[in-house]
Scaffold this motif. Structure first.
Motif, mmCIF file in Angstrom:
data_model
loop_
_atom_site.group_PDB
_atom_site.id
_atom_site.type_symbol
_atom_site.label_atom_id
_atom_site.label_comp_id
_atom_site.label_asym_id
_atom_site.label_seq_id
_atom_site.Cartn_x
_atom_site.Cartn_y
_atom_site.Cartn_z
ATOM 1 N N ILE A 69 50.237 80.264 61.933
ATOM 2 C CA ILE A 69 51.016 79.860 63.019
ATOM 3 C C ILE A 69 51.509 78.302 62.701
ATOM 4 O O ILE A 69 50.391 77.544 62.934
ATOM 5 C CB ILE A 69 50.523 80.263 64.325
ATOM 6 C CG1 ILE A 69 49.970 81.652 64.513
ATOM 7 C CG2 ILE A 69 51.436 79.670 65.428
ATOM 8 C CD1 ILE A 69 49.143 81.872 65.670
ATOM 9 N N PRO A 104 49.988 83.903 70.540
ATOM 10 C CA PRO A 104 49.858 84.851 69.552
ATOM 11 C C PRO A 104 48.585 84.465 68.738
ATOM 12 O O PRO A 104 47.592 85.634 68.292
ATOM 13 C CB PRO A 104 51.084 84.213 68.366
ATOM 14 C CG PRO A 104 51.951 83.594 69.197
ATOM 15 C CD PRO A 104 51.424 82.969 70.440
ATOM 16 N N TYR A 105 48.145 83.388 68.461
ATOM 17 C CA TYR A 105 46.878 82.990 67.945
ATOM 18 C C TYR A 105 45.729 83.738 68.646
ATOM 19 O O TYR A 105 44.832 84.566 68.238
ATOM 20 C CB TYR A 105 46.392 81.672 67.819
ATOM 21 C CG TYR A 105 45.014 81.295 67.399
ATOM 22 C CD1 TYR A 105 44.698 81.368 65.950
ATOM 23 C CD2 TYR A 105 43.805 81.040 68.286
ATOM 24 C CE1 TYR A 105 43.492 81.053 65.466
ATOM 25 C CE2 TYR A 105 42.742 81.107 67.483
ATOM 26 C CZ TYR A 105 42.525 81.194 66.286
ATOM 27 O OH TYR A 105 41.095 81.070 65.678
ATOM 28 N N LEU A 111 45.745 87.574 68.303
ATOM 29 C CA LEU A 111 45.423 88.135 67.146
ATOM 30 C C LEU A 111 43.942 87.978 66.775
ATOM 31 O O LEU A 111 43.351 88.523 66.096
ATOM 32 C CB LEU A 111 46.605 87.532 66.401
ATOM 33 C CG LEU A 111 47.961 87.982 66.222
ATOM 34 C CD1 LEU A 111 48.841 87.096 65.598
ATOM 35 C CD2 LEU A 111 48.322 89.405 65.741
ATOM 36 N N VAL A 138 43.739 84.552 61.071
ATOM 37 C CA VAL A 138 44.628 83.840 61.543
ATOM 38 C C VAL A 138 44.341 82.252 61.649
ATOM 39 O O VAL A 138 43.238 81.977 61.850
ATOM 40 C CB VAL A 138 44.896 84.165 63.135
ATOM 41 C CG1 VAL A 138 46.075 83.729 63.833
ATOM 42 C CG2 VAL A 138 44.786 85.949 63.335
ATOM 43 N N ILE A 170 54.245 82.579 62.011
ATOM 44 C CA ILE A 170 54.879 82.832 63.022
ATOM 45 C C ILE A 170 55.198 81.342 63.462
ATOM 46 O O ILE A 170 54.634 80.374 63.263
ATOM 47 C CB ILE A 170 53.664 82.969 64.356
ATOM 48 C CG1 ILE A 170 53.319 84.572 64.029
ATOM 49 C CG2 ILE A 170 54.141 83.056 65.565
ATOM 50 C CD1 ILE A 170 52.183 85.121 64.856
ATOM 51 N N SER A 176 55.850 86.218 73.442
ATOM 52 C CA SER A 176 54.891 86.336 72.141
ATOM 53 C C SER A 176 53.639 87.200 72.551
ATOM 54 O O SER A 176 52.952 87.645 71.410
ATOM 55 C CB SER A 176 54.458 84.911 71.956
ATOM 56 O OG SER A 176 53.952 84.252 73.146
ATOM 57 N N ALA A 226 52.749 90.077 69.740
ATOM 58 C CA ALA A 226 51.544 89.838 68.954
ATOM 59 C C ALA A 226 50.784 91.314 69.179
ATOM 60 O O ALA A 226 50.359 91.658 68.217
ATOM 61 C CB ALA A 226 50.610 88.921 69.823
ATOM 62 N N LEU A 239 52.549 93.499 66.567
ATOM 63 C CA LEU A 239 51.920 93.256 65.152
ATOM 64 C C LEU A 239 50.684 93.744 65.295
ATOM 65 O O LEU A 239 50.227 94.450 63.767
ATOM 66 C CB LEU A 239 51.876 91.586 65.201
ATOM 67 C CG LEU A 239 51.825 91.319 63.912
ATOM 68 C CD1 LEU A 239 52.864 91.694 62.930
ATOM 69 C CD2 LEU A 239 51.648 89.645 63.808
#
Length: 377
Positions: A64, A79-80, A83, A91, A130, A216, A220, A223
């Motif tokens: 990211i 997102p971090y 994930l 990540v 990302i 997001s 996420a 994903l």
């Protein structure tokens, strides 16, 4: 005599500006009509998941990337956090330069590495990159690095106005894309990009884009599903409090309206009535809930969220992000403390924060914040 002419001229100029402003407001659309987002077919969902499958590693490497001055808070941390919680990939948060990343509109973090350090450790590149919204969408270092990662086979994901950053790399030319409702016209200035409405997530040949800030979260989770399957995504979704995460979206519900403009003007003009709201920064705090709460309060145009801790040392979040407190104090006045929400699962934390904003500043300000976050209420 000359001063009278000047006075009348100034008065006429002010009256002209007022007339232009009133006309502009009258011509803006009112509140969007209620409606339902169109359903997404199973075939389209499966195609999206297939397009997001890990391009290189069985356990993917996800980077990211942000710039050190003003990277969007939730685009970077949500997102971090999701994930990292899923634990289906490695990540890392990155910055273009050494030092902390000042997020906008709130929070400051110490990234895991710089892009140069990442390249030295991973010369074959990431599986996914990302790209959040950046204050400088033409940042040369960021653009060059994103292009280089795409050249090494990474799937590029532009979150929110991060789509404009990806557009500036040229990677969206000839592809379909979406972005935050406020930036759609900017994206459409790129004649080679085909804008897609009514989708929170669009994937086209190795490049993905999303709508506004809160998109997001479904991105996420999509994903996670693409990497580890539906059951894993459902388990993470339950933890974050989200019932569904497909690409359905009603673009018509998000636009620059008269109520939105009037709220922005009224809250901006009330400069004497600003407040700073403290959020206690504690070890193992959920970085996703924190990002959503701090982001929302800082978008009211009436308040700004600040983090505080007993010392100036960085606090490590649940997912392993080092977050720097804005101020080191042992305590914060209760009346200037943001209503507790960061201990809740992320989706519930945002819902409760919007209710608290409604109670504190009124429903128009709560709607104003939800519109900025492109969050369907």
């Amino acid at each position: 005599m000359s001063w009278r002419i000047l006075a009348w001229s100034a008065l006429g100029f002010v009256a002209l500006l007022a007339a232009i402003g009133v006309t502009w407001l009258v011509l803006l659309p009112g509140s969007p009509a209620p409606g339902t987002a169109p359903a997404i077919s199973r075939d389209e969902t499966e195609a999206t998941l297939a397009a997001l499958k890990p391009p290189k590693r069985k356990r993917p490497l996800i980077a990211i990337v942000g710039i050190n001055d003003m990277t969007e808070t939730t685009d970077y941390l949500m997102p971090y956090g999701i994930l990292a919680r899923a634990d289906v990939a490695d990540v890392l948060t990155l910055a273009t330069q050494p030092g902390p990343v000042a997020l906008y509109p709130a929070l400051k973090v110490q990234p895991h590495a710089t892009i140069a350090e990442f390249d030295a450790a991973h010369p074959d590149g990431a599986d996914y990159v990302i790209v959040p919204a950046l204050s400088r969408e033409d940042d040369a270092l960021a653009l060059q690095w994103i292009r280089s990662q795409a050249g090494k086979g990474a799937t590029i994901i532009g979150v929110c106005v991060g789509a404009k950053v990806v557009a500036n790399t040229g990677l969206l030319d000839g592809r379909k894309a979406t972005t935050h409702w406020y930036s759609v016209r900017d994206l459409q200035k790129h004649a080679a990009i085909r804008y897609v409405a009514d989708r929170r997530l669009v994937v086209d040949r190795g490049v993905a884009t999303t709508t506004g800030i809160t998109a997001s979260m479904p991105m996420a989770l999509t994903l996670v599903e693409a990497i580890a399957g539906r059951a894993k995504a459902e388990a993470v979704a339950r933890e974050v409090g989200l019932a569904g995460w497909d690409a359905r979206h009603r673009s018509e519900a998000f636009q620059f309206t008269r109520p939105f403009a009037l709220t922005a003007i009224a809250n901006t003009l009330a400069f004497w009535n600003r407040e700073q709201l403290g959020i206690a920064l504690t070890p193992d705090i959920d970085e996703v809930s924190l990002a959503l709460v701090a982001d929302a309060w800082s978008r009211t145009y009436r308040s700004r969220a600040l983090t505080f801790a007993a010392t100036a040392e960085a606090q490590t979040s649940r997912g392993g992000v080092r977050i720097l407190p804005d101020t080191a104090v042992a305590d914060w006045p209760a009346r200037q403390t943001a209503p507790a929400a960061v201990e809740l699962p992320p989706a519930r934390a945002l819902d409760q924060t919007l209710r608290a904003i409604d109670a504190r500043y009124g429903s128009r300000t709560a709607d104003f914040v939800a519109m900025q976050l492109e969050y369907p209420r």
